[in-house]
Design an enzyme around this catalytic site. Structure first.
Site, PDB file in Angstrom:
ATOM      1  CD  GLU A 224      -2.755  -1.005   2.603  1.00 10.79           C
ATOM      2  OE1 GLU A 224      -2.945   0.120   3.123  1.00 10.79           O
ATOM      3  OE2 GLU A 224      -3.198  -2.057   3.084  1.00 10.79           O
TER       4      GLU A 224
ATOM      5  CD  GLU B 247     -12.378   0.949  -0.191  1.00 15.49           C
ATOM      6  OE1 GLU B 247     -12.915  -0.083   0.243  1.00 15.49           O
ATOM      7  OE2 GLU B 247     -11.166   1.213  -0.035  1.00 15.49           O
TER       8      GLU B 247
END
Length: 499
Positions: A278, A328
Site C-alpha cells: 500500500e 470507498e
C-alpha cells in the site's frame, strides 16, 4: 541542518505507522501497474466495469482485502493477477485448525481458480497484524496461520502458483539514529519477525510492506513537505535529504523501504522479495489531502514504477500496489476523514486528476457507468438554517452517508451554512438511491434538477447499480453488493415517520 530534519522525518514516519493502524532471491520486476481494490462502498462500481478500468489503464495486478465474490468473479479470465486477503479476524481460527485453513483455501482460492479462472498469485495472511496499537492481539496467531495456509495450498496442489505473504506496517522496524543502514526490527517482535520471514523465504513466499508518506504530514505539521514526495527529474535534492554513508536519500519512501531491507539483511534474510502493498495519497478530508498533492505524489510514484527504478539497496523497483484504485464511502474514518478518499479514481471510475502512464498515455475513465436521475436534495429556499430541526437532520444524514468532504481544509469546507446543510441532505439522498421519502427531513428539503455544486465541492449523483448491463460472471454482484446499502435504504421510512 537538512540531515537532522530528514532524520526526524524518518523517525516520524516510523512512529506514524504505530499511531495510525488502519493504514501502515528477488523475483523479476514486472512492468505493469498494481492497485488495491477496496469494496467498502455503498454503491460499488460493478465488477466488470472495474476490471475493464484496470485493464484500460495498464493495471495487471490487484489486491483484494477479503474474498469479495463479485470482485473475484469479475476478475476471472481477465489476465489480472490477484493478491487475496485473509482478514485479521480469521487469523485465530485458521491458526488453530489446519482444517479451517483448508476450508478457507477451498472456498476462496481453489474454487475461484478452477471454476472462474481467477489468477490468484498470493494469499495475504492478515493485514498489519503486528501493529503496536493491537497490543499483541494477533502476534501469536499470525505465523501458525501462515503455516496452515501454506500447508492448505500444498494440499490443494496450488503451492507452485499461489504464495503466502503478510502485509506489515512500517512500525515493525525502526532506526534509532534515523539512517536506513541502522534499521532493525522492533525489539518486542524481533524474534517473531525473524521466524516469520524465514518461513516465507523457505516456502517461496514474499514479504509485503505498507508505506504512507502522507501520514507523516498528517501527524507532524513540521514534517519537511518536499521530502514526502519523489524529487522531480533534474531538481535539487530536498534540504531534508539523509546522508547515510555514501548514499543520499532524497525522499522518505526510499529511506523507509531501505530501513526494512537493512533490518532483513542484519538477520540474514536479505534474499526475501519485498512487495509494497500500500502506498498513495488521498484527495480530501485533510488540508494536505487534495488533488494537487495527490497528483504530485502519484505521478512521481508511477514514473518510478514505469522506469523500474528501485531504492539504493534494491535497485529494481518491486511490485507496488497503489492505494487505492477507487474511493470507498463506507470505510471507517477512525484514522481520519481522508480514509474514504485514497482513490486515484472517484467512486464512479472517473479520474480525479491527470496521471501520465507509459508512452505518455493519460489514465482513462471507466466506461459504461450509469447513474441515478440527475437530481439533488437541498435545503428548501424558504427554510431557515436556524430552524431547530436542522441540527438533528444534518447529524442524521451524515451518520448514514459520507460527509467527510465538509471538514476544515476539505473540498467542501468553505461552503456557506445553507450549502453545507444541502450537501449533507444530498449525501443521504444519494446513499438511499434517491428513494421516495429520502429527501424529506421534516419538510426542510426539496429535490432540485439544478446542480448545486460550487467551486471544489462536488454534489454527487450516485451510481445506479440496478441499471447496469451486468455480464454473466458479475451479475451476482448486484445481489452480493446490495447488502451494503440495506441499512440506509431501510432508514428511509424511519425518516419519514420521525420528521
Amino acid at each position: 541542518m537538512g540531515s537532522c530534519a530528514a532524520l526526524r522525518a524518518l523517525a516520524v514516519l516510523l512512529w506514524v505507522a504505530a499511531a495510525y493502524p488502519v493504514l501502515f532471491r528477488a523475483r523479476p520486476v514486472h512492468a505493469g501497474l498494481a492497485a488495491n481494490w477496496g469494496t467498502r462502498a455503498l454503491h460499488p462500481l460493478p465488477g466488470d466495469i472495474t476490471v475493464r478500468l484496470l485493464r484500460d489503464n495498464g493495471f495487471d495486478k490487484v489486491k483484494l482485502f477479503e474474498a469479495d465474490p463479485p470482485a473475484l468473479r469479475a476478475l476471472g479470465h481477465s489476465g489480472i493477477q490477484v493478491m487475496l486477503g485473509l482478514p485479521n479476524e480469521l487469523l485465530g481460527p485458521v491458526a488453530a485448525s489446519v482444517n479451517a485453513a483448508e476450508q478457507w483455501v477451498l472456498q476462496n482460492v481453489s474454487t475461484y481458480v478452477s471454476k472462474y479462472g481467477v489468477d490468484i498469485r498470493y494469499v495475504a495472511v492478515g493485514n498489519e497484524p503486528f501493529l503496536k496499537s493491537y497490543k499483541g492481539k494477533f502476534e501469536a496467531a499470525t505465523l501458525p496461520a501462515v503455516q496452515n495456509v501454506q500447508a492448505a495450498l500444498v494440499k490443494a496442489g496450488l503451492a507452485r502458483q499461489v504464495h503466502v505473504t503478510v502485509p506489515l506496517n512500517a512500525d515493525v522496524y525502526e532506526s534509532l539514529d534515523g539512517k536506513p543502514s541502522s534499521g532493525d526490527f522492533r525489539p518486542d517482535i524481533a524474534g517473531l519477525m525473524v521466524s516469520l520471514v524465514r518461513f516465507l523465504l523457505d516456502s517461496g513466499g514474499v514479504l509485503t510492506i505498507n508505506i504512507y508518506p502522507f501520514l507523516s504530514l498528517y501527524a507532524d505539521a513540521n514534517f519537511p513537505v518536499d521530502y514526502a514526495y519523489f524529487p522531480s527529474p533534474g531538481a535539487p535534492p530536498s534540504q531534508a535529504s539523509v546522508q547515510d554513508g555514501n548514499v543520499l536519500y532524497t525522499n522518505v519512501f526510499d529511506a523507509n523501504y531501505d530501513t526494512l531491507i537493512a533490518a532483513l539483511e542484519k538477520h540474514g534474510l536479505g534474499a526475501i522479495p519485498v512487495i509494497v502493498g500500500e502506498i498513495g495519497w488521498p484527495t480530501d478530508g485533510d488540508k494536505n489531502a487534495n488533488a494537487v498533492n495527490a497528483q504530485r505524489f502519484n505521478q512521481g510514484l508511477f514514473d518510478r514504477i514505469i522506469a523500474g527504478k528501485g531504492t539504493p539497496r534494491r535497485p529494481q523497483m518491486p511490485d507496488v500496489y497503489v492505494f487505492a484504485l477507487l474511493d470507498e464511502d463506507n470505510k471507517s474514518i477512525d484514522p481520519g476523514n481522508f480514509e474514504r478518499h485514497w482513490g486515484v479514481f472517484n467512486y464512479d471510475g472517473s479520474p480525479k486528476y491527470r496521471l501520465i502512464l507509459a508512452n505518455g498515455r493519460p489514465i482513462v475513465p471507466a466506461k459504461g457507468v450509469r447513474y441515478l436521475s440527475k437530481q439533488w436534495c437541498v435545503l428548501r429556499p424558504d427554510a431557515s438554517p436556524s430552524d431547530p430541526a436542522i441540527g438533528g437532520a444534518v447529524q442524521y444524514a451524515c451518520e448514514y452517508s459520507d460527509c467527510t468532504s465538509l471538514g476544515t481544509g476539505s473540498s467542501c469546507g468553505n461552503l456557506d451554512v445553507r450549502a453545507n446543510i444541502s450537501y449533507a441532505f444530498n449525501q443521504f439522498f444519494q446513499a438511499a438511491n434517491q428513494q421516495k421519502g429520502s429527501c424529506t427531513f421534516n419538510n426542510l428539503s426539496v429535490i432540485t434538477t439544478t446542480d448545486p455544486s460550487q467551486g471544489t465541492c462536488r454534489f454527487e449523483i450516485m451510481i445506479d447499480t440496478g441499471r447496469h448491463e451486468f455480464t454473466g460472471k458479475s451479475a451476482a454482484g448486484r445481489v452480493g453488493s446490495s447488502w451494503r446499502a440495506v441499512l440506509v435504504l431501510g432508514l428511509v421510512s424511519l425518516i419519514a415517520a420521525a420528521w
